[in-house]
Scaffold this motif. Structure first.
Motif, PDB file in Angstrom:
ATOM      1  N   GLY A   1       0.585  11.853  -9.274  1.00 40.81           N
ATOM      2  CA  GLY A   1      -0.481  13.221  -8.899  1.00 40.81           C
ATOM      3  C   GLY A   1       0.430  14.476  -9.329  1.00 40.81           C
ATOM      4  N   PHE A   2       1.799  14.479  -9.068  1.00 40.60           N
ATOM      5  CA  PHE A   2       2.489  15.633  -9.136  1.00 40.60           C
ATOM      6  C   PHE A   2       2.741  15.858 -10.562  1.00 40.60           C
ATOM      7  N   SER A   3       2.858  14.640 -11.331  1.00 36.66           N
ATOM      8  CA  SER A   3       3.290  14.588 -12.666  1.00 36.66           C
ATOM      9  C   SER A   3       2.207  15.105 -13.821  1.00 36.66           C
TER      10      SER A   3
ATOM     11  N   ARG B   1      -6.960  20.672  -6.545  1.00 31.77           N
ATOM     12  CA  ARG B   1      -7.089  20.530  -5.194  1.00 31.77           C
ATOM     13  C   ARG B   1      -7.863  19.264  -4.841  1.00 31.77           C
ATOM     14  N   TYR B   2      -8.914  19.138  -5.625  1.00 36.63           N
ATOM     15  CA  TYR B   2     -10.234  18.306  -5.381  1.00 36.63           C
ATOM     16  C   TYR B   2      -9.741  17.010  -5.531  1.00 36.63           C
ATOM     17  N   GLU B   3      -8.896  16.596  -6.786  1.00 35.47           N
ATOM     18  CA  GLU B   3      -8.305  15.328  -6.764  1.00 35.47           C
ATOM     19  C   GLU B   3      -7.382  14.983  -5.889  1.00 35.47           C
ATOM     20  N   TRP B   4      -6.407  15.915  -5.404  1.00 29.74           N
ATOM     21  CA  TRP B   4      -5.541  15.686  -4.251  1.00 29.74           C
ATOM     22  C   TRP B   4      -6.535  15.061  -3.075  1.00 29.74           C
ATOM     23  N   ILE B   5      -7.350  15.913  -2.541  1.00 33.35           N
ATOM     24  CA  ILE B   5      -8.323  15.497  -1.415  1.00 33.35           C
ATOM     25  C   ILE B   5      -8.791  14.098  -1.484  1.00 33.35           C
ATOM     26  N   ALA B   6      -9.183  13.905  -2.871  1.00 35.71           N
ATOM     27  CA  ALA B   6      -9.711  12.301  -2.887  1.00 35.71           C
ATOM     28  C   ALA B   6      -8.886  11.399  -2.944  1.00 35.71           C
ATOM     29  N   VAL B   7      -7.578  11.627  -3.521  1.00 39.65           N
ATOM     30  CA  VAL B   7      -6.293  10.756  -3.524  1.00 39.65           C
ATOM     31  C   VAL B   7      -5.745  10.669  -1.992  1.00 39.65           C
ATOM     32  N   ILE B   8      -5.688  11.839  -1.331  1.00 39.40           N
ATOM     33  CA  ILE B   8      -5.166  11.670  -0.043  1.00 39.40           C
ATOM     34  C   ILE B   8      -6.081  11.032   1.042  1.00 39.40           C
ATOM     35  N   PHE B   9      -7.508  11.312   0.702  1.00 38.32           N
ATOM     36  CA  PHE B   9      -8.521  10.526   1.575  1.00 38.32           C
ATOM     37  C   PHE B   9      -8.471   9.113   1.464  1.00 38.32           C
ATOM     38  N   CYS B  10      -8.286   8.694   0.199  1.00 37.99           N
ATOM     39  CA  CYS B  10      -8.428   7.209  -0.322  1.00 37.99           C
ATOM     40  C   CYS B  10      -7.071   6.625   0.351  1.00 37.99           C
ATOM     41  N   MET B  11      -5.876   7.181   0.224  1.00 36.20           N
ATOM     42  CA  MET B  11      -4.761   6.648   1.015  1.00 36.20           C
ATOM     43  C   MET B  11      -4.829   6.371   2.530  1.00 36.20           C
ATOM     44  N   GLY B  12      -5.368   7.576   3.077  1.00 36.39           N
ATOM     45  CA  GLY B  12      -5.479   7.534   4.377  1.00 36.39           C
ATOM     46  C   GLY B  12      -6.684   6.284   4.705  1.00 36.39           C
ATOM     47  N   LEU B  13      -7.508   6.140   4.087  1.00 39.01           N
ATOM     48  CA  LEU B  13      -8.698   5.166   4.391  1.00 39.01           C
ATOM     49  C   LEU B  13      -7.934   3.579   4.526  1.00 39.01           C
ATOM     50  N   VAL B  14      -7.136   3.654   3.281  1.00 42.35           N
ATOM     51  CA  VAL B  14      -6.605   2.285   3.090  1.00 42.35           C
ATOM     52  C   VAL B  14      -5.453   2.048   4.364  1.00 42.35           C
ATOM     53  N   PHE B  15      -4.831   2.973   4.621  1.00 41.28           N
ATOM     54  CA  PHE B  15      -3.743   2.889   5.864  1.00 41.28           C
ATOM     55  C   PHE B  15      -4.644   2.579   7.140  1.00 41.28           C
ATOM     56  N   ILE B  16      -5.745   3.223   7.367  1.00 36.91           N
ATOM     57  CA  ILE B  16      -6.528   3.159   8.648  1.00 36.91           C
ATOM     58  C   ILE B  16      -7.005   1.843   8.764  1.00 36.91           C
ATOM     59  N   CYS B  17      -7.911   1.192   7.477  1.00 37.76           N
ATOM     60  CA  CYS B  17      -8.247   0.016   7.676  1.00 37.76           C
ATOM     61  C   CYS B  17      -7.017  -1.009   8.060  1.00 37.76           C
ATOM     62  N   GLU B  18      -5.930  -0.656   7.251  1.00 42.36           N
ATOM     63  CA  GLU B  18      -4.481  -1.744   7.328  1.00 42.36           C
ATOM     64  C   GLU B  18      -4.204  -1.782   8.936  1.00 42.36           C
TER      65      GLU B  18
ATOM     66  N   HIS C   1       0.648  -1.371   0.078  1.00 48.36           N
ATOM     67  CA  HIS C   1       0.045   0.089   0.186  1.00 48.36           C
ATOM     68  C   HIS C   1       0.916   1.378   0.117  1.00 48.36           C
ATOM     69  N   PHE C   2       1.806   1.104   0.926  1.00 44.83           N
ATOM     70  CA  PHE C   2       2.797   2.431   0.907  1.00 44.83           C
ATOM     71  C   PHE C   2       3.385   2.639  -0.513  1.00 44.83           C
ATOM     72  N   SER C   3       3.817   1.482  -1.117  1.00 40.82           N
ATOM     73  CA  SER C   3       4.477   1.792  -2.453  1.00 40.82           C
ATOM     74  C   SER C   3       3.489   2.263  -3.369  1.00 40.82           C
ATOM     75  N   ILE C   4       2.336   1.708  -3.528  1.00 41.58           N
ATOM     76  CA  ILE C   4       1.330   2.397  -4.353  1.00 41.58           C
ATOM     77  C   ILE C   4       0.995   3.952  -4.071  1.00 41.58           C
ATOM     78  N   ALA C   5       1.060   4.174  -2.639  1.00 46.51           N
ATOM     79  CA  ALA C   5       0.878   5.609  -2.140  1.00 46.51           C
ATOM     80  C   ALA C   5       1.860   6.499  -2.978  1.00 46.51           C
ATOM     81  N   VAL C   6       3.238   5.971  -2.816  1.00 47.17           N
ATOM     82  CA  VAL C   6       4.319   6.553  -3.179  1.00 47.17           C
ATOM     83  C   VAL C   6       4.054   6.987  -4.749  1.00 47.17           C
ATOM     84  N   LEU C   7       3.781   5.841  -5.406  1.00 47.70           N
ATOM     85  CA  LEU C   7       3.645   5.787  -7.033  1.00 47.70           C
ATOM     86  C   LEU C   7       2.530   6.932  -7.411  1.00 47.70           C
TER      87      LEU C   7
END
Length: 125
Positions: free
Chosen positions: A46-48, A53-70, A35-41
């Protein structure tokens, strides 16, 4: 009930415990490294692609959700293993339900990623 007065040093100590939990997750839980590797990629992509702003919010929220569940899955697994070394149907159910939460969060993150990155990839090609 804790009648101790507020202590800044105790609050700082609680952050140390939380950071230790993150270290444990990344060191001992193999799936969290995936999950961490995929988050880094995803962050690099995302930067590339210049996410807004709204896309970043969705991406960051999803990353956080996966890590919280893990984290919850790992905590429940550790607790179940501590409670009983025997295979018990109810304890297996607890582990399976926690694992399903991780799976569902990862699928959700994947779908959100597709919705955000496919249009960007289509303009790239």
């Amino acid at each position: 009930m804790d009648n101790d007065k507020f202590s800044f040093s105790k609050r700082l100590k609680s952050f140390r415990y939380a950071w230790n939990g993150l270290r444990i997750m990344l060191r001992e839980e193999h799936n969290s490294r995936i999950h961490f590797s995929i988050a880094v990629l995803t962050t690099i992509l995302g930067f590339s692609f210049g996410l807004n702003r709204y896309e970043w919010i969705a991406v960051i929220f999803c990353m956080g959700l996966v890590f919280i569940c893990e984290l919850f899955n790992s905590a429940l697994e550790a607790l179940v293993d501590f409670v009983s070394e025997e295979r018990q149907p109810l304890l297996k159910k607890v582990k399976d339900l926690a694992a399903a939460a991780v799976l569902l969060s990862a699928i959700t993150a994947f779908i959100v990623g597709l919705l955000i990155f496919i249009p960007k990839l289509s303009t790239f090609f």
